[in-house]
Every structure is written in C-alpha cells, then in structure tokens.
Scaffold this motif. Structure first.
Motif, PDB file in Angstrom:
ATOM      1  N   ARG A  55     -18.434  19.564  21.760  1.00 31.00           N
ATOM      2  CA  ARG A  55     -18.233  19.762  23.192  1.00 31.00           C
ATOM      3  C   ARG A  55     -17.386  18.617  23.748  1.00 31.00           C
ATOM      4  NH1 ARG A  55     -23.833  21.069  22.631  1.00 31.00           N
ATOM      5  NH2 ARG A  55     -24.267  23.255  23.173  1.00 31.00           N
ATOM      6  N   ILE A  56     -16.665  18.898  24.808  1.00 31.88           N
ATOM      7  CA  ILE A  56     -15.828  17.873  25.412  1.00 31.88           C
ATOM      8  C   ILE A  56     -16.660  16.870  26.203  1.00 31.88           C
ATOM      9  CG2 ILE A  56     -15.382  19.107  27.584  1.00 31.88           C
ATOM     10  CD1 ILE A  56     -12.473  18.096  27.379  1.00 31.88           C
ATOM     11  N   SER A  57     -17.881  17.257  26.565  1.00 21.46           N
ATOM     12  CA  SER A  57     -18.696  16.404  27.417  1.00 21.46           C
ATOM     13  C   SER A  57     -20.147  16.401  26.942  1.00 21.46           C
ATOM     14  CB  SER A  57     -18.637  16.896  28.870  1.00 21.46           C
ATOM     15  OG  SER A  57     -19.517  16.163  29.696  1.00 21.46           O
ATOM     16  N   TYR A  58     -20.864  15.350  27.317  1.00 18.06           N
ATOM     17  CA  TYR A  58     -22.303  15.284  27.096  1.00 18.06           C
ATOM     18  C   TYR A  58     -23.068  16.016  28.195  1.00 18.06           C
ATOM     19  CZ  TYR A  58     -21.192  11.349  23.965  1.00 18.06           C
ATOM     20  OH  TYR A  58     -20.686  10.549  22.961  1.00 18.06           O
ATOM     21  N   ASP A  59     -22.398  16.335  29.284  1.00 20.33           N
ATOM     22  CA  ASP A  59     -23.050  16.757  30.516  1.00 20.33           C
ATOM     23  C   ASP A  59     -22.510  18.104  30.974  1.00 20.33           C
ATOM     24  OD1 ASP A  59     -24.262  17.012  32.953  1.00 20.33           O
ATOM     25  OD2 ASP A  59     -23.410  15.183  33.822  1.00 20.33           O
ATOM     26  N   GLU A  60     -23.387  19.090  31.139  1.00 21.86           N
ATOM     27  CA  GLU A  60     -22.951  20.418  31.560  1.00 21.86           C
ATOM     28  C   GLU A  60     -22.421  20.445  32.993  1.00 21.86           C
ATOM     29  OE1 GLU A  60     -26.216  23.314  32.535  1.00 21.86           O
ATOM     30  OE2 GLU A  60     -27.417  21.763  31.555  1.00 21.86           O
ATOM     31  N   THR A  61     -22.670  19.392  33.778  1.00 22.69           N
ATOM     32  CA  THR A  61     -22.137  19.354  35.141  1.00 22.69           C
ATOM     33  C   THR A  61     -20.719  18.793  35.187  1.00 22.69           C
ATOM     34  OG1 THR A  61     -23.040  17.135  35.611  1.00 22.69           O
ATOM     35  CG2 THR A  61     -24.469  19.029  36.041  1.00 22.69           C
TER      36      THR A  61
END
Length: 275
Positions: free
Chosen positions: A207-213
């Motif tokens: 994923r590009i981020s650790y955070d879905e927000t």
C-alpha cells in the motif's frame, strides 16, 4: 404536467445511473493504471478485485470524456493533415498490445501520422479532456510533470508496441482550447515500469500509505477491498498463493500446480506490510 417537480427529473437520472449494470472488474495491468503511485491498487486490478461504484456525477464525467475523444479525433481528421487510425484495420477493434499472455494490456486511442512532420512517422495517439486548471498546468509544465500518470501510460504503450513517439493532445472542457505535445519514448522510464510490474506480479505489492485516511486512499476505487475487507470472488487470482504465468494463466504456489479453481486453502490476497 401537473404535479411534476423539476428536481424529481434530476433524481430519476441519478437513480438510473445507480441502476446501470456495474462494469466487470478488469483482470490485468493496463497502461491507464500503471501511473498509479500505489502498487497495491495495481495488484488489485491484476487480480480482478472489484472497484467501488462511482457516484452518478462521476460516471457522467467519464462518459463525457469518452465522447470528447471522438470530437478530438474528428477535429484532427477534418482540420489537419493527420491520418488517424482509431482501430486496427485487421481486427476492426482498438489497437491493443499485450504481454505475459494478457496479464499486461495496453489499449491506445489510435495511431496518428502527420505526412509533413517527422518524415511521416507513425505515432501513438493519446487524447485527454481536462478542466481549466489541469489544462493550464499541462500547457505550462508539459505532460511529464503536469500529469505523470498519463506520461507513464504512454511510456508503457510505447514500450509494448515498439513505437518511438506518442502524440498527446488535450481538450479543455471549460473553454474548448487545445494543447498538444510529442512525447519521446524514455528507455529509463520503460525499464522502471517493467521492474515495477515484475514486483507486483511476484506478489510483493505494498500500500502507498499506512493510513486509510490518506488523501491518496480516499479517492481510490479499490478503497473498500483494500481497507474495508469488502467481499471479493473466491477465485484463484484473488488468492494470496496465486501468481501470474507467462502463458496467461495462474500458478498456485502452495500446491505447485496450475491454478484453475479455488480450493479449500484459498486465502484472500493482501498487500505486503510496509517496512
């Protein structure tokens, strides 16, 4: 028409779009997604994970973009000396280039040739419509810096097709202006794309981020299958043990055999954890 409320008509249109049959998820890596900065999103495309359904307004934007492509091609044919080949003369379908037995697929808007430019060289044609802000950014900075996704899309198409140049033309939806650029193939960029594709096909997407927000996740069409565990078909390509084969099929790494149908060991594919 007694009792008719104008806003009801608008609502009926929106409801009609919501009832429209959902598009079947693609099961390949296409040129239009290779510029996505998130490896996981591309992996979900490869494996046929379903998209979130776009809202009616967004569907209309997409539909308008497709119609404007026809307008642009018609203008090129009528008012320039260009020869435009929207479809393959042998198949009557879109020009298509594939690799890995169809796991990698590129569809072009066409081929284009200017008889008095570059010795009549045949080029990839790529047409986009943009709002004024996006159009101005392209005009000022060029497509590589204004729209890296479109740039990567053309590089992938050239890498697969062997074409050395692409003709990129943008139509401004706000004022009907045109802007265009000839894009050369960049072997370094093509090599980077190839390496990225190999990594994703090997099951090592993150994923590009650790955070879905994260803002990059909020507008992603794979958001629900990535972060919310939305239902997915229980099929070999959606299994974490499946890997694409060069002949176009899938290989089960758990049982070391061709993956044909899901077994009791089916485990939902998940992107790798970020280090």
């Amino acid at each position: 028409m007694p009792g008719l409320k104008a806003q009801e008509i608008c609502q009926q249109i929106n409801e009609g779009y919501e009832r429209d049959k959902r598009e079947k998820p693609r099961r390949y890596i296409g040129a239009s997604v290779i510029g996505d900065p998130c490896d996981a999103s591309i992996a979900f495309n490869l494996r046929g994970f379903p998209n979130d359904e776009p809202e009616p307004r967004l569907k209309r934007i997409f539909n308008l973009g497709h119609r404007l492509e026809d307008v642009v091609v018609d203008d090129l044919k009528r008012y320039t000396n260009a020869r435009v080949f929207e479809v393959d003369g042998l198949t009557g379908k879109q020009h298509t280039y594939e690799a890995y037995g169809g796991h990698i697929v590129c569809h072009t808007d066409g081929h284009i040739q200017f008889n008095d430019v570059e010795g009549g060289e045949l080029m990839i044609l790529e047409v986009k419509s943009m709002n004024a802000a996006s159009f101005t950014k392209f005009r000022d900075k060029g497509v590589k810096f204004s729209h890296p996704r479109y740039y990567a899309q053309m590089q992938m198409m050239m890498g697969l097709s062997g074409f050395q140049r692409s003709f990129f033309i943008a139509y401004c939806k706000d004022n009907s202006d045109y802007e265009a650029e000839i894009v050369d193939v960049d072997p370094f960029e093509v090599s980077n794309i190839e390496q990225r594709v190999e990594k994703i096909m090997a099951g090592r997407a993150q994923r590009i981020s650790y955070d879905e927000t994260d803002w990059r996740c909020r507008g992603c069409f794979k958001r629900s299958v990535c972060w919310a565990d939305a239902p997915v078909p229980k099929e070999c390509p959606t299994c974490t043990y499946a890997r694409p084969r060069k002949d176009g099929g899938w290989q089960c790494t758990r049982h070391d055999r061709e993956a044909i149908e899901a077994c009791d060991d089916w485990t939902r594919f998940e992107p790798e954890s970020r280090q």
